[in-house]
Motif scaffolding. Structure first.
Motif, short mmCIF file in Angstrom:
data_model
loop_
_atom_site.label_atom_id
_atom_site.label_comp_id
_atom_site.label_asym_id
_atom_site.label_seq_id
_atom_site.Cartn_x
_atom_site.Cartn_y
_atom_site.Cartn_z
N TRP A 253 15.02 2.60 -13.61
CA TRP A 253 14.54 2.43 -12.23
C TRP A 253 13.24 1.64 -12.22
N HIS A 254 13.13 0.75 -11.23
CA HIS A 254 11.98 -0.15 -11.16
C HIS A 254 11.78 -0.54 -9.70
N ASN A 255 10.55 -0.47 -9.21
CA ASN A 255 10.33 -0.85 -7.81
C ASN A 255 8.93 -1.43 -7.63
N GLY A 256 8.81 -2.28 -6.61
CA GLY A 256 7.54 -2.91 -6.30
C GLY A 256 6.76 -2.14 -5.26
N LEU A 257 5.54 -2.56 -5.04
CA LEU A 257 4.64 -1.94 -4.07
C LEU A 257 5.26 -1.99 -2.67
N TYR A 258 5.18 -0.87 -1.92
CA TYR A 258 5.67 -0.87 -0.55
C TYR A 258 4.49 -1.23 0.35
N ALA A 259 4.43 -2.51 0.70
CA ALA A 259 3.25 -3.07 1.37
C ALA A 259 2.90 -2.40 2.70
N PRO A 260 3.86 -2.11 3.61
CA PRO A 260 3.48 -1.53 4.90
C PRO A 260 2.69 -0.22 4.76
N LEU A 261 3.17 0.68 3.90
CA LEU A 261 2.45 1.95 3.71
C LEU A 261 1.15 1.73 2.95
N TYR A 262 1.17 0.82 2.00
CA TYR A 262 -0.06 0.53 1.25
C TYR A 262 -1.16 0.08 2.21
N MET A 263 -0.83 -0.87 3.08
CA MET A 263 -1.84 -1.42 3.98
C MET A 263 -2.30 -0.38 5.01
N SER A 264 -1.37 0.48 5.44
CA SER A 264 -1.72 1.52 6.40
C SER A 264 -2.64 2.57 5.79
N ILE A 265 -2.28 3.07 4.63
CA ILE A 265 -3.05 4.14 3.98
C ILE A 265 -4.42 3.65 3.54
N ASN A 266 -4.48 2.41 3.04
CA ASN A 266 -5.75 1.88 2.54
C ASN A 266 -6.57 1.18 3.62
N GLU A 267 -5.98 1.08 4.83
CA GLU A 267 -6.62 0.32 5.92
C GLU A 267 -7.02 -1.06 5.41
N ASP A 268 -6.09 -1.69 4.74
CA ASP A 268 -6.32 -2.99 4.12
C ASP A 268 -5.27 -3.96 4.66
N PRO A 269 -5.65 -5.07 5.23
CA PRO A 269 -4.68 -6.01 5.80
C PRO A 269 -3.96 -6.86 4.77
N SER A 270 -4.30 -6.71 3.49
CA SER A 270 -3.71 -7.55 2.46
C SER A 270 -3.39 -6.74 1.21
N THR A 271 -2.45 -7.25 0.42
CA THR A 271 -2.15 -6.62 -0.87
C THR A 271 -2.87 -7.35 -2.00
N MET A 272 -3.89 -8.11 -1.64
CA MET A 272 -4.76 -8.74 -2.63
C MET A 272 -6.19 -8.26 -2.37
N VAL A 273 -6.88 -7.90 -3.42
CA VAL A 273 -8.23 -7.35 -3.31
C VAL A 273 -9.23 -8.34 -3.89
N ASP A 274 -10.17 -8.78 -3.07
CA ASP A 274 -11.23 -9.69 -3.53
C ASP A 274 -12.39 -8.88 -4.09
N LEU A 275 -12.75 -9.16 -5.34
CA LEU A 275 -13.84 -8.44 -5.99
C LEU A 275 -14.89 -9.41 -6.51
N ILE B 87 11.15 5.76 -3.69
CA ILE B 87 12.34 5.95 -4.50
C ILE B 87 13.34 6.77 -3.70
N TYR B 88 14.62 6.36 -3.72
CA TYR B 88 15.66 6.99 -2.90
C TYR B 88 16.71 7.66 -3.80
N ASP B 89 17.38 8.66 -3.21
CA ASP B 89 18.33 9.45 -3.99
C ASP B 89 19.44 8.62 -4.62
N THR B 90 19.98 7.65 -3.90
CA THR B 90 21.11 6.88 -4.42
C THR B 90 20.69 5.87 -5.49
N GLN B 91 19.40 5.77 -5.75
CA GLN B 91 18.95 4.92 -6.84
C GLN B 91 19.05 5.63 -8.19
N MET B 92 19.37 6.91 -8.15
CA MET B 92 19.64 7.67 -9.36
C MET B 92 21.14 7.69 -9.62
N ASN B 93 21.52 8.02 -10.84
CA ASN B 93 22.95 8.00 -11.20
C ASN B 93 23.76 9.06 -10.46
#
Length: 211
Positions: A128-150, A164-170
């Protein structure tokens, strides 16, 4: 006659083998053997490679430390993020899900400003492999972008979110143990793999909030 034939066959084999060997050397040079570098929870991880914008990430310029790893069910997620609905669950495409949260501290260890692509960090567990879920990331972090300037020496903490969803398992038996699986956070995959071993998430349950 037989000796002459053997010489001809041997010469032909050499003529074939030399170009093949040269081609194999070319391929190995173009696609070198991949190495994997694993870090532990709480350890400062560095990585190198290419980001999703096509830029190069130099080794040691950015450090990432995983501080916490938690899991929460759909009902708990809706309580945590008011107004959130998962259309795949609501429409019955999937029967159940978990949101996996990875708390990270990112630091710019270089003398130049760095644009950190947290959207490039993936979560994996076995096949199993998955990428960042941007909508929740931006909402929870109050960040308008998935890139962080440092700025040089600057640190930032972010909550990475993966679904992760149930049908993604065997099967259902595997799904029932989804919070007993070991997970890792992939920081880069090419040309070498860099990851942080997260272990098993702390479970917040299907109904309640994050513990």
């Amino acid at each position: 006659m037989r000796k002459a034939l053997s010489i001809i066959v041997a010469a032909a084999c050499v003529a074939v083998a030399v170009p093949c060997g040269f081609r194999i050397e070319q391929v190995n040079a173009a696609y070198p053997e991949q190495h994997a570098y694993a870090y532990s929870m709480g350890e400062e991880a560095t990585y190198a490679g290419q980001n999703s914008s096509g830029g190069d990430v130099g080794s040691g310029l950015v450090t990432v430390k995983a501080l916490d790893f938690r899991s929460i069910g759909y009902e708990g997620l809706k309580k945590m993020v008011l107004g959130y609905e998962d259309s795949l669950i609501e429409e019955g495409t999937f029967g159940d899900m978990r949101a996996l949260f990875v708390e990270v501290k990112i630091e710019n260890a270089s003398s130049n400003t760095q644009k950190v692509h947290v959207r490039d960090y993936h979560l994996e567990s076995g096949a199993w492999h998955n990428g960042l879920y941007a909508p929740l990331y931006m909402s929870i972090n109050e960040d308008p972008s998935t890139m962080v300037d440092l700025a040089p020496g600057e640190k930032a903490e972010r909550t990475l979110v993966y679904l992760i969803y149930d049908t993604q398992m065997n099967n259902q038996a595997d799904w029932s143990k989804v919070e007993q699986r070991d997970y890792s956070l992939e920081l880069a995959l090419y040309p070498d793999k860099y990851l942080i071993d997260l272990g098993i998430p702390v479970a917040g349950g299907a109904e309640g909030g994050v513990a």
